[in-house]
Design a protein around this motif. Structure first.
Motif, PDB file in Angstrom:
ATOM      1  N   ILE A  90       0.835  -1.202   0.000  1.00 24.02           N
ATOM      2  CA  ILE A  90       0.000   0.000   0.000  1.00 24.02           C
ATOM      3  C   ILE A  90       0.869   1.251   0.000  1.00 24.02           C
ATOM      4  O   ILE A  90       0.593   2.215  -0.726  1.00 24.02           O
ATOM      5  CB  ILE A  90      -0.984  -0.023   1.190  1.00 24.02           C
ATOM      6  CG1 ILE A  90      -2.023  -1.130   0.973  1.00 24.02           C
ATOM      7  CG2 ILE A  90      -1.657   1.332   1.378  1.00 24.02           C
ATOM      8  CD1 ILE A  90      -2.884  -1.433   2.174  1.00 24.02           C
ATOM      9  N   ILE A  91       1.941   1.253   0.780  1.00 21.08           N
ATOM     10  CA  ILE A  91       2.848   2.410   0.799  1.00 21.08           C
ATOM     11  C   ILE A  91       3.460   2.633  -0.582  1.00 21.08           C
ATOM     12  O   ILE A  91       3.525   3.764  -1.077  1.00 21.08           O
ATOM     13  CB  ILE A  91       3.940   2.222   1.871  1.00 21.08           C
ATOM     14  CG1 ILE A  91       3.340   2.338   3.270  1.00 21.08           C
ATOM     15  CG2 ILE A  91       5.077   3.237   1.679  1.00 21.08           C
ATOM     16  CD1 ILE A  91       4.269   1.927   4.395  1.00 21.08           C
ATOM     17  N   ILE A  92       3.892   1.561  -1.236  1.00 24.79           N
ATOM     18  CA  ILE A  92       4.486   1.704  -2.566  1.00 24.79           C
ATOM     19  C   ILE A  92       3.432   2.190  -3.565  1.00 24.79           C
ATOM     20  O   ILE A  92       3.740   3.002  -4.451  1.00 24.79           O
ATOM     21  CB  ILE A  92       5.147   0.384  -3.023  1.00 24.79           C
ATOM     22  CG1 ILE A  92       6.300   0.027  -2.070  1.00 24.79           C
ATOM     23  CG2 ILE A  92       5.674   0.508  -4.456  1.00 24.79           C
ATOM     24  CD1 ILE A  92       6.832  -1.384  -2.252  1.00 24.79           C
ATOM     25  N   PHE A  97       1.398   6.633  -6.889  1.00 20.43           N
ATOM     26  CA  PHE A  97       0.348   7.611  -7.175  1.00 20.43           C
ATOM     27  C   PHE A  97       0.917   9.027  -7.168  1.00 20.43           C
ATOM     28  O   PHE A  97       0.679   9.809  -8.090  1.00 20.43           O
ATOM     29  CB  PHE A  97      -0.786   7.498  -6.157  1.00 20.43           C
ATOM     30  CG  PHE A  97      -1.901   8.483  -6.384  1.00 20.43           C
ATOM     31  CD1 PHE A  97      -2.943   8.160  -7.227  1.00 20.43           C
ATOM     32  CD2 PHE A  97      -1.896   9.717  -5.764  1.00 20.43           C
ATOM     33  CE1 PHE A  97      -3.980   9.060  -7.455  1.00 20.43           C
ATOM     34  CE2 PHE A  97      -2.914  10.633  -5.985  1.00 20.43           C
ATOM     35  CZ  PHE A  97      -3.965  10.303  -6.832  1.00 20.43           C
ATOM     36  N   TYR A  98       1.683   9.350  -6.129  1.00 18.00           N
ATOM     37  CA  TYR A  98       2.221  10.706  -6.038  1.00 18.00           C
ATOM     38  C   TYR A  98       3.317  10.961  -7.078  1.00 18.00           C
ATOM     39  O   TYR A  98       3.495  12.094  -7.523  1.00 18.00           O
ATOM     40  CB  TYR A  98       2.679  11.018  -4.612  1.00 18.00           C
ATOM     41  CG  TYR A  98       1.493  11.301  -3.711  1.00 18.00           C
ATOM     42  CD1 TYR A  98       0.647  12.370  -3.964  1.00 18.00           C
ATOM     43  CD2 TYR A  98       1.184  10.476  -2.651  1.00 18.00           C
ATOM     44  CE1 TYR A  98      -0.460  12.624  -3.173  1.00 18.00           C
ATOM     45  CE2 TYR A  98       0.079  10.719  -1.848  1.00 18.00           C
ATOM     46  CZ  TYR A  98      -0.740  11.797  -2.121  1.00 18.00           C
ATOM     47  OH  TYR A  98      -1.838  12.046  -1.341  1.00 18.00           O
ATOM     48  N   ALA A  99       4.030   9.932  -7.492  1.00 22.21           N
ATOM     49  CA  ALA A  99       5.009  10.096  -8.575  1.00 22.21           C
ATOM     50  C   ALA A  99       4.282  10.439  -9.874  1.00 22.21           C
ATOM     51  O   ALA A  99       4.728  11.329 -10.625  1.00 22.21           O
ATOM     52  CB  ALA A  99       5.828   8.820  -8.741  1.00 22.21           C
ATOM     53  N   ILE A 100       3.173   9.768 -10.139  1.00 22.72           N
ATOM     54  CA  ILE A 100       2.377  10.089 -11.330  1.00 22.72           C
ATOM     55  C   ILE A 100       1.771  11.481 -11.189  1.00 22.72           C
ATOM     56  O   ILE A 100       1.718  12.254 -12.154  1.00 22.72           O
ATOM     57  CB  ILE A 100       1.289   9.022 -11.565  1.00 22.72           C
ATOM     58  CG1 ILE A 100       1.927   7.673 -11.877  1.00 22.72           C
ATOM     59  CG2 ILE A 100       0.355   9.443 -12.704  1.00 22.72           C
ATOM     60  CD1 ILE A 100       0.958   6.497 -11.856  1.00 22.72           C
ATOM     61  N   ALA A 133       1.475  -4.168  -7.254  1.00 21.48           N
ATOM     62  CA  ALA A 133       1.029  -5.417  -6.609  1.00 21.48           C
ATOM     63  C   ALA A 133       1.811  -6.612  -7.152  1.00 21.48           C
ATOM     64  O   ALA A 133       2.243  -7.475  -6.375  1.00 21.48           O
ATOM     65  CB  ALA A 133      -0.464  -5.620  -6.832  1.00 21.48           C
ATOM     66  N   ALA A 134       2.018  -6.663  -8.462  1.00 22.14           N
ATOM     67  CA  ALA A 134       2.782  -7.766  -9.057  1.00 22.14           C
ATOM     68  C   ALA A 134       4.220  -7.766  -8.564  1.00 22.14           C
ATOM     69  O   ALA A 134       4.791  -8.828  -8.266  1.00 22.14           O
ATOM     70  CB  ALA A 134       2.739  -7.668 -10.579  1.00 22.14           C
ATOM     71  N   ILE A 135       4.815  -6.597  -8.444  1.00 21.37           N
ATOM     72  CA  ILE A 135       6.201  -6.492  -7.960  1.00 21.37           C
ATOM     73  C   ILE A 135       6.288  -6.987  -6.512  1.00 21.37           C
ATOM     74  O   ILE A 135       7.184  -7.753  -6.157  1.00 21.37           O
ATOM     75  CB  ILE A 135       6.715  -5.053  -8.094  1.00 21.37           C
ATOM     76  CG1 ILE A 135       6.900  -4.705  -9.581  1.00 21.37           C
ATOM     77  CG2 ILE A 135       8.007  -4.832  -7.316  1.00 21.37           C
ATOM     78  CD1 ILE A 135       7.063  -3.226  -9.855  1.00 21.37           C
ATOM     79  N   VAL A 136       5.368  -6.542  -5.673  1.00 22.27           N
ATOM     80  CA  VAL A 136       5.369  -6.962  -4.270  1.00 22.27           C
ATOM     81  C   VAL A 136       5.112  -8.471  -4.184  1.00 22.27           C
ATOM     82  O   VAL A 136       5.773  -9.174  -3.415  1.00 22.27           O
ATOM     83  CB  VAL A 136       4.358  -6.159  -3.433  1.00 22.27           C
ATOM     84  CG1 VAL A 136       4.249  -6.708  -2.026  1.00 22.27           C
ATOM     85  CG2 VAL A 136       4.755  -4.682  -3.399  1.00 22.27           C
ATOM     86  N   CYS A 137       4.185  -8.972  -4.989  1.00 24.39           N
ATOM     87  CA  CYS A 137       3.929 -10.412  -5.001  1.00 24.39           C
ATOM     88  C   CYS A 137       5.197 -11.186  -5.388  1.00 24.39           C
ATOM     89  O   CYS A 137       5.513 -12.212  -4.786  1.00 24.39           O
ATOM     90  CB  CYS A 137       2.792 -10.757  -5.961  1.00 24.39           C
ATOM     91  SG  CYS A 137       1.164 -10.251  -5.388  1.00 24.39           S
TER      92      CYS A 137
END
Length: 141
Positions: A90-92, A97-100, A133-137
């Motif tokens: 969630i933090i990532i 979101f803020y980077a976009i 989500a895929a990266i964290v998974c």
């Protein structure tokens, strides 16, 4: 019988943790977009807000599921790992979101929920959430 009771308890514990993480995901969308999210989705039928929330919940669900599947047999360690990976995911997602948002003219949250139709930027944020989500998974497994 003991296995069924143990597995049932584990299911309840993981389910409660997963639900808590999805509520946190809901709150993240609530904070990053203007207006009341529930009103926008269920009363106004705002498709952009619904897309953002749906993808966030799918991403959190995927992370929680991967953390559960890859956890060892120790329930307490599995719950702790699931909580940590869920919160990190969630933090990532928030950082993405803020980077976009930095790259977007105007305020991204307002753009995403500001019209009747889904703004194209909504698909970008949705893809970013799913990619995170895929990266964290992948990191969990």
């Amino acid at each position: 019988m003991n296995d069924i009771l143990h597995d049932g308890g584990a299911t309840l514990a993981y389910g409660a943790l997963g639900l808590a993480l999805m509520v946190l995901g809901y709150l993240v969308v609530e904070v990053t977009t203007p207006g009341r999210l529930g009103h926008q989705i269920w009363t106004e039928g705002n498709r952009g807000a619904a897309l953002l929330l749906a993808v966030k919940l799918l991403g959190v669900g995927a992370i929680v599921t991967t953390a559960i599947v890859t956890s060892e047999n120790d329930l307490s360690e599995g719950l702790l790992g699931t909580a940590v990976y869920g919160v990190l995911g969630i933090i990532i997602m928030i950082v993405a979101f803020y980077a976009i948002d930095v790259l977007t003219p105007g305020k991204l949250g307002a753009i995403l929920v500001g019209g009747e139709n889904i703004h194209p930027a909504g698909w970008v944020v949705a893809a970013a959430d799913l990619a995170v989500a895929a990266i964290v998974c992948g990191a969990v497994s």
